[in-house]
Design an enzyme around this catalytic site. Structure first.
Site, PDB file in Angstrom:
ATOM      1  N   ASP A  54      46.457  32.020  35.685  1.00 26.95           N
ATOM      2  CA  ASP A  54      47.743  32.519  35.577  1.00 26.95           C
ATOM      3  C   ASP A  54      48.790  32.195  36.558  1.00 26.95           C
ATOM      4  O   ASP A  54      49.961  31.806  36.038  1.00 26.95           O
ATOM      5  CB  ASP A  54      47.579  34.007  35.623  1.00 26.95           C
ATOM      6  CG  ASP A  54      46.302  34.577  34.826  1.00 26.95           C
ATOM      7  OD1 ASP A  54      45.960  33.559  34.123  1.00 26.95           O
ATOM      8  OD2 ASP A  54      45.929  35.644  35.124  1.00 26.95           O
ATOM      9  N   ARG A 107      46.655  39.108  44.639  1.00 31.72           N
ATOM     10  CA  ARG A 107      47.012  39.031  43.246  1.00 31.72           C
ATOM     11  C   ARG A 107      48.159  38.381  43.175  1.00 31.72           C
ATOM     12  O   ARG A 107      49.089  37.842  44.109  1.00 31.72           O
ATOM     13  CB  ARG A 107      47.082  40.308  42.748  1.00 31.72           C
ATOM     14  CG  ARG A 107      45.874  41.388  42.891  1.00 31.72           C
ATOM     15  CD  ARG A 107      44.948  41.090  41.525  1.00 31.72           C
ATOM     16  NE  ARG A 107      45.746  40.872  40.479  1.00 31.72           N
ATOM     17  CZ  ARG A 107      45.043  40.533  39.056  1.00 31.72           C
ATOM     18  NH1 ARG A 107      43.846  40.035  39.304  1.00 31.72           N
ATOM     19  NH2 ARG A 107      45.810  40.806  38.080  1.00 31.72           N
ATOM     20  N   GLU A 161      35.110  37.699  42.601  1.00 30.27           N
ATOM     21  CA  GLU A 161      36.128  36.862  41.692  1.00 30.27           C
ATOM     22  C   GLU A 161      36.476  35.639  42.029  1.00 30.27           C
ATOM     23  O   GLU A 161      36.339  34.502  41.386  1.00 30.27           O
ATOM     24  CB  GLU A 161      37.183  37.844  41.403  1.00 30.27           C
ATOM     25  CG  GLU A 161      38.230  37.108  40.043  1.00 30.27           C
ATOM     26  CD  GLU A 161      39.216  38.270  39.918  1.00 30.27           C
ATOM     27  OE1 GLU A 161      39.418  39.133  40.678  1.00 30.27           O
ATOM     28  OE2 GLU A 161      40.006  38.011  38.743  1.00 30.27           O
ATOM     29  N   GLY A 213      44.640  30.787  31.775  1.00 26.91           N
ATOM     30  CA  GLY A 213      43.359  31.282  32.460  1.00 26.91           C
ATOM     31  C   GLY A 213      43.698  31.200  33.944  1.00 26.91           C
ATOM     32  O   GLY A 213      42.906  31.716  34.792  1.00 26.91           O
TER      33      GLY A 213
HETATM   34  C1  9WN Z   1      44.916  38.168  32.676  1.00 22.70           C
HETATM   35  C2  9WN Z   1      39.449  38.193  33.407  1.00 22.70           C
HETATM   36  C3  9WN Z   1      40.749  37.469  33.259  1.00 22.70           C
HETATM   37  C4  9WN Z   1      40.271  35.933  33.473  1.00 22.70           C
HETATM   38  C5  9WN Z   1      41.640  35.031  33.793  1.00 22.70           C
HETATM   39  C6  9WN Z   1      41.944  35.451  35.418  1.00 22.70           C
HETATM   40  C7  9WN Z   1      42.355  37.150  35.138  1.00 22.70           C
HETATM   41  C8  9WN Z   1      43.787  38.543  33.939  1.00 22.70           C
HETATM   42  C9  9WN Z   1      44.684  39.440  34.694  1.00 22.70           C
HETATM   43  O1  9WN Z   1      41.200  37.892  34.831  1.00 22.70           O
HETATM   44  O2  9WN Z   1      43.455  37.431  34.263  1.00 22.70           O
HETATM   45  O3  9WN Z   1      44.114  37.599  31.532  1.00 22.70           O
HETATM   46  O4  9WN Z   1      44.895  40.465  34.398  1.00 22.70           O
HETATM   47  O5  9WN Z   1      44.819  38.945  36.041  1.00 22.70           O
HETATM   48  O6  9WN Z   1      42.982  35.049  35.556  1.00 22.70           O
HETATM   49  O7  9WN Z   1      41.005  33.799  33.963  1.00 22.70           O
HETATM   50  O8  9WN Z   1      40.104  35.399  32.173  1.00 22.70           O
HETATM   51  O9  9WN Z   1      38.370  37.862  34.213  1.00 22.70           O
END
Ligand code: 9WN
Length: 439
Positions: A174, A207, A405, A172
């Site tokens: 990443d 990002r 976010e 979570g």
């Molecule tokens: C990959 C959805 C998700 C969260 C994660 C966050 C981000 C995704 C991405 O968005 O990750 O799972 O595509 O970057 O890091 O914590 O659940 O909000």
């Protein structure tokens, strides 16, 4: 800061965000960047929804559970067949090729931090009709038990309850520095070919890097070749992190699941035992006495990942840090203005870390989700004063920049997507107790 009328506005605005992202039976995390259903997002969203629409909160959980795998895994993403524009989508994951995947729905092949049982308990608590609340628990309990069993049977490689994360997306967090460090040791035998779509929505500086994505896609392809079956993949997995936040979240979820079992007259003992094992292993294997914190463990390299991040506070939330360690975490680190206490705490990476960047994703910005976890951790550590202050500081982020976010820890500038569902849902959960019933 946050007088009552402003809090009402925040709650109303949050409900509007959740309404706008509502796709009927589940909620997308954001309008364009994340058009599918995510695992821990839906947990947070259900907690927020449960305050004013417990039926819809129950539905959120049911929708996620449609994606549960035959081995118990609840996936990171349940795909929306109508949505396009997210990479990697169902055509990349190809879950339908795995005999373990559920029929009639496409999902990713990994999981996410297991707050699900905690969310289910909150939904049960907030459901006004008690018979309906009980029926909901009865319905979800076997699924939650299977999910936790998945961890203890298939992601417990040392047999001591310290669960292993196999992909940075499972954490979570990443691109959090421990994953950058562990990831830098993974040798990519080829460079994957793909096209990112996230940077069409969000400034690239906010990002993960292309190099991070190379690792994400490479690991996905390695796992896909093994049908996302931990029995086949784990023995040769090039990235294996025993993540301190993930395991702490699981500890608390075990507490909540054991409580659910008690409410239902089911046997809580095996769940309590899981909880003791994981908590014990966190304290034995992840604490660094010289650093006054917990770190995640790189099981491939055989060493602690001594990158200083918010994950180190996880054991406060997991209720596994003994009082003396909790005290050191809070006094020496959390309240230290050079580490974790800028104007808008809590940064996701320590301010004095070489990895720290105030605008880049999990490398420094403040996130509502992790602040919410820490607020609960502080309450359990008996630090109600700090929990109350952090609640106000967290709501101040939303007041300042909206339901973003993530946020700059020095200025509260908002980053990433706008209209972020979990920022809205957790605003509701944090603000409502501050409002007087008549207000
Ligand atoms: C990959 C959805 C998700 C969260 C994660 C966050 C981000 C995704 C991405 O968005 O990750 O799972 O595509 O970057 O890091 O914590 O659940 O909000």
């Amino acid at each position: 800061m946050n007088p009552e009328s402003e809090l009402h506005e925040l709650v109303d605005g949050a409900r509007e965000v959740l309404r706008a992202n509502d796709l009927g039976a589940w909620t997308k995390p954001a309008p364009n960047l994340y058009p599918h259903q995510w695992n821990w997002d839906s947990g947070f969203i259900a907690i927020g929804l449960s305050h004013y629409d417990s039926r819809r909160a129950q539905e959120e959980i049911r929708s996620l559970l449609r994606g549960q795998w035959h081995n118990g895994m609840v996936p990171q993403i349940v795909f929306n067949p109508q949505a396009h524009g997210y990479f990697p989508g169902p055509e990349v994951w190809q879950s339908e090729q795995s005999p373990l995947a559920p029929a009639g729905v496409t999902t990713s092949g990994i999981t996410q931090p297991p707050i699900l049982a905690t969310a289910c308990r909150a939904v049960w608590q907030h459901t006004p009709d008690r018979a309906e609340a009980q029926a909901f628990l009865r319905e979800v309990f076997p699924h939650l038990l299977a999910y936790h069993r998945f961890f203890y049977e298939l992601r417990n490689p040392d047999g001591d309850g310290l669960i292993v994360v196999l992909h940075p997306w499972e954490s979570g967090l990443d691109n959090s520095p421990p994953y950058l460090e562990a990831g830098s040791r993974v040798v990519l035998s080829y460079r994957p070919t793909y096209q990112r779509l996230d940077t069409a929505h969000v400034d690239v500086a906010q990002r993960p890097t292309d190099r991070d994505y190379d690792l994400y896609v490479y690991l996905l392809e390695q796992m896909r070749a093994d049908g996302y079956d931990p029995r086949r993949y784990l023995p040769h997995a090039p990235l294996q992190v025993q993540d301190v936040l993930f395991n702490s979240i699981l500890c608390r979820a075990n507490d909540d699941l054991a409580e659910i079992a008690r409410v239902l007259g089911e046997e809580p003992a095996p769940i309590d035992q899981w909880r003791r094992e994981t908590g014990g292993a966190i304290n034995r294997r992840l604490w660094s006495d010289e650093d006054n914190t917990y770190f995640s463990y790189d099981r491939v390299a055989g060493m602690l990942l001594k990158d200083d991040t918010i994950a180190g506070f996880g054991p406060l939330y997991g209720r596994v840090a003994p009082p003396e360690r909790a005290e050191r975490l809070i006094e020496i680190r959390l309240l230290n203005p050079r580490m974790y206490h800028p104007a808008y705490p809590i940064p996701s990476t320590a301010l004095d870390s070489p990895w720290f960047q105030p605008e880049t994703y999990w490398r420094g910005p403040v996130w509502m989700g992790t602040n919410w976890l820490l607020i609960h951790g502080l309450v359990d550590a008996g630090r109600l004063d700090l929990a109350a202050t952090l609640t106000r500081q967290t709501l101040a982020l939303v007041e300042h920049a909206g339901y973003r976010e993530y946020y700059n820890p020095f200025t509260a500038a908002g980053y990433g997507t706008d209209q972020f569902s979990w920022s809205a849902a957790l605003t509701i959960d944090l603000a409502l107790p501050l409002l007087s019933p008549a207000g």
